[in-house]
Write a protein that holds these residues in place. Sequence first.
Motif, PDB file in Angstrom:
ATOM      1  N   PHE A 149      28.916   4.016  11.299  1.00  0.00           N
ATOM      2  CA  PHE A 149      28.641   5.174  12.158  1.00  0.00           C
ATOM      3  C   PHE A 149      29.212   6.457  11.540  1.00  0.00           C
ATOM      4  N   MET A 150      30.468   6.411  11.100  1.00  0.00           N
ATOM      5  CA  MET A 150      31.119   7.606  10.560  1.00  0.00           C
ATOM      6  C   MET A 150      30.504   8.026   9.226  1.00  0.00           C
ATOM      7  N   SER A 151      30.151   7.057   8.370  1.00  0.00           N
ATOM      8  CA  SER A 151      29.550   7.400   7.079  1.00  0.00           C
ATOM      9  C   SER A 151      28.183   8.050   7.281  1.00  0.00           C
ATOM     10  N   THR A 152      27.423   7.549   8.246  1.00  0.00           N
ATOM     11  CA  THR A 152      26.125   8.156   8.561  1.00  0.00           C
ATOM     12  C   THR A 152      26.315   9.559   9.123  1.00  0.00           C
ATOM     13  N   LYS A 153      27.319   9.722   9.962  1.00  0.00           N
ATOM     14  CA  LYS A 153      27.617  11.036  10.546  1.00  0.00           C
ATOM     15  C   LYS A 153      27.949  12.049   9.445  1.00  0.00           C
ATOM     16  N   ILE A 154      28.733  11.632   8.458  1.00  0.00           N
ATOM     17  CA  ILE A 154      29.101  12.529   7.345  1.00  0.00           C
ATOM     18  C   ILE A 154      27.883  12.845   6.489  1.00  0.00           C
ATOM     19  N   LYS A 155      27.046  11.841   6.229  1.00  0.00           N
ATOM     20  CA  LYS A 155      25.836  12.070   5.438  1.00  0.00           C
ATOM     21  C   LYS A 155      24.901  13.059   6.129  1.00  0.00           C
ATOM     22  N   LEU A 156      24.799  12.957   7.454  1.00  0.00           N
ATOM     23  CA  LEU A 156      23.956  13.889   8.203  1.00  0.00           C
ATOM     24  C   LEU A 156      24.505  15.310   8.121  1.00  0.00           C
ATOM     25  N   LYS A 157      25.828  15.438   8.150  1.00  0.00           N
ATOM     26  CA  LYS A 157      26.417  16.771   8.030  1.00  0.00           C
ATOM     27  C   LYS A 157      26.185  17.332   6.624  1.00  0.00           C
ATOM     28  N   TRP A 158      26.298  16.497   5.598  1.00  0.00           N
ATOM     29  CA  TRP A 158      25.994  16.944   4.233  1.00  0.00           C
ATOM     30  C   TRP A 158      24.542  17.391   4.124  1.00  0.00           C
ATOM     31  N   ALA A 159      23.646  16.618   4.746  1.00  0.00           N
ATOM     32  CA  ALA A 159      22.226  16.988   4.725  1.00  0.00           C
ATOM     33  C   ALA A 159      22.009  18.323   5.437  1.00  0.00           C
ATOM     34  N   ARG A 160      22.731  18.537   6.547  1.00  0.00           N
ATOM     35  CA  ARG A 160      22.620  19.814   7.262  1.00  0.00           C
ATOM     36  C   ARG A 160      23.092  20.965   6.384  1.00  0.00           C
ATOM     37  N   ALA A 161      24.199  20.745   5.663  1.00  0.00           N
ATOM     38  CA  ALA A 161      24.698  21.787   4.767  1.00  0.00           C
ATOM     39  C   ALA A 161      23.698  22.076   3.642  1.00  0.00           C
ATOM     40  N   PHE A 162      23.027  21.029   3.144  1.00  0.00           N
ATOM     41  CA  PHE A 162      22.041  21.198   2.074  1.00  0.00           C
ATOM     42  C   PHE A 162      20.859  22.039   2.557  1.00  0.00           C
ATOM     43  N   PHE A 163      20.305  21.681   3.722  1.00  0.00           N
ATOM     44  CA  PHE A 163      19.149  22.423   4.242  1.00  0.00           C
ATOM     45  C   PHE A 163      19.553  23.787   4.780  1.00  0.00           C
ATOM     46  N   PHE A 164      20.836  23.955   5.084  1.00  0.00           N
ATOM     47  CA  PHE A 164      21.325  25.271   5.506  1.00  0.00           C
ATOM     48  C   PHE A 164      21.210  26.277   4.359  1.00  0.00           C
ATOM     49  N   PHE A 165      21.284  25.791   3.126  1.00  0.00           N
ATOM     50  CA  PHE A 165      21.080  26.650   1.948  1.00  0.00           C
ATOM     51  C   PHE A 165      19.693  27.291   2.000  1.00  0.00           C
ATOM     52  N   PHE A 166      18.679  26.497   2.342  1.00  0.00           N
ATOM     53  CA  PHE A 166      17.315  27.034   2.418  1.00  0.00           C
ATOM     54  C   PHE A 166      17.158  27.962   3.619  1.00  0.00           C
ATOM     55  N   TYR A 167      17.898  27.677   4.688  1.00  0.00           N
ATOM     56  CA  TYR A 167      17.913  28.576   5.840  1.00  0.00           C
ATOM     57  C   TYR A 167      18.452  29.941   5.419  1.00  0.00           C
ATOM     58  N   GLN A 168      19.500  29.952   4.601  1.00  0.00           N
ATOM     59  CA  GLN A 168      20.038  31.213   4.083  1.00  0.00           C
ATOM     60  C   GLN A 168      19.009  31.914   3.201  1.00  0.00           C
ATOM     61  N   LEU A 169      18.315  31.110   2.390  1.00  0.00           N
ATOM     62  CA  LEU A 169      17.325  31.670   1.471  1.00  0.00           C
ATOM     63  C   LEU A 169      16.231  32.418   2.233  1.00  0.00           C
ATOM     64  N   ASN A 170      15.953  31.994   3.458  1.00  0.00           N
ATOM     65  CA  ASN A 170      14.930  32.655   4.276  1.00  0.00           C
ATOM     66  C   ASN A 170      15.229  34.132   4.469  1.00  0.00           C
ATOM     67  N   PHE A 171      16.515  34.504   4.557  1.00  0.00           N
ATOM     68  CA  PHE A 171      16.895  35.892   4.796  1.00  0.00           C
ATOM     69  C   PHE A 171      16.820  36.741   3.509  1.00  0.00           C
ATOM     70  N   ALA A 172      16.722  36.077   2.353  1.00  0.00           N
ATOM     71  CA  ALA A 172      16.717  36.810   1.092  1.00  0.00           C
ATOM     72  C   ALA A 172      15.345  36.822   0.415  1.00  0.00           C
ATOM     73  N   VAL A 173      14.423  35.991   0.875  1.00  0.00           N
ATOM     74  CA  VAL A 173      13.177  35.779   0.143  1.00  0.00           C
ATOM     75  C   VAL A 173      12.084  36.774   0.511  1.00  0.00           C
ATOM     76  N   ASN A 174      12.213  37.440   1.662  1.00  0.00           N
ATOM     77  CA  ASN A 174      11.111  38.289   2.132  1.00  0.00           C
ATOM     78  C   ASN A 174      10.810  39.447   1.192  1.00  0.00           C
ATOM     79  N   PHE A 175      11.804  39.930   0.470  1.00  0.00           N
ATOM     80  CA  PHE A 175      11.566  41.008  -0.509  1.00  0.00           C
ATOM     81  C   PHE A 175      10.525  40.574  -1.530  1.00  0.00           C
ATOM     82  N   PHE A 176      10.664  39.363  -2.066  1.00  0.00           N
ATOM     83  CA  PHE A 176       9.728  38.862  -3.085  1.00  0.00           C
ATOM     84  C   PHE A 176       8.324  38.719  -2.496  1.00  0.00           C
ATOM     85  N   LEU A 177       8.272  38.250  -1.261  1.00  0.00           N
ATOM     86  CA  LEU A 177       6.975  38.083  -0.614  1.00  0.00           C
ATOM     87  C   LEU A 177       6.289  39.430  -0.413  1.00  0.00           C
TER      88      LEU A 177
END
Length: 284
Positions: free
Chosen positions: A256-284
């Motif tokens: 349970f705990m290892s899965t919970k940590i993996k999900l948080k790591w995955a959230r942090a990974f996709f949070f990078f792309f969420y941040q990218l959303n605020f910077a990408v509109n200039f290029f578009l």
Amino acid sequence: SYGTAFIIVLGLLFNLTSLLVLTRKHMRKSTMNLYLSALAIYDCLALTMNFMIGVLRGQNKHINKDFQDHEDLCKFHGVIVEVFNLLSIWIIVSFTIERFIMIKFPLKGKQLVTPRRAIYVIIGVSLGVLVFSMHKIAVSGFEGDSVFGYAACKTRRAIFVEIIYFYVAFNTWFPTLTIVTLNTLILLEIRRNKKKRAQMTTQSMSKSDEKATKLLLLVSSAYVVLVLPLGLIQSTELIWNNTQKVLPSNPDYIYFMSTKIKLKWARAFFFFFYQLNFAVNFFL
């Protein structure tokens, strides 16, 4: 953290450049440019108030201690993070609704969609999001598990864990579904218009409207691609953490705990792309 800092600086520079271009006198006559100007401003503020401060709090314990020692500072940060994240998203939704009106009702749209009314919409959306975000003064729900890795503020605010479900929906699912639905309707209407043009000598949509619509589809599609994965993993993480009640004495606790940590790591990974959303509109 270096990747995040690079995105912040790059996004700020490019969004400010976009703003300088879009706010020139002859550019302000277009409703599209007004929405894009507001989007550039809110993207800059989101990158600064959310991500820049988040990185500083995560990397510098002294800075985070200042927040922990002053609850009013934590409340203020919670409000502004909510405000500018939501404003960037809901400006795109507002722009999408405007384009849908212009494509679906071209004659009425030219009367309804004007630069002055676009300004009123931007101001109305901004005030509405600000009022909604003020709940952070009294309620705490999501700050305790930041992807930036800093310790949460000690708070006397009411803690409602359930509010995170509404926040995730309001920040990702609801705007995403709205944008996807309206974009689909816009594309279907454009397809119908092409068939009509084959039988008529006049165009139902001007070239400037076509360009604005294509730009909207590009910006909103980028938002969906970059933000939707975060919504998916956040929802999965919430369901896992709140439905799986496993005690330390249970043999499945380690899983349970290892899965919970993996999900948080995955959230942090996709949070990078969420941040990218605020910077990408200039290029578009």
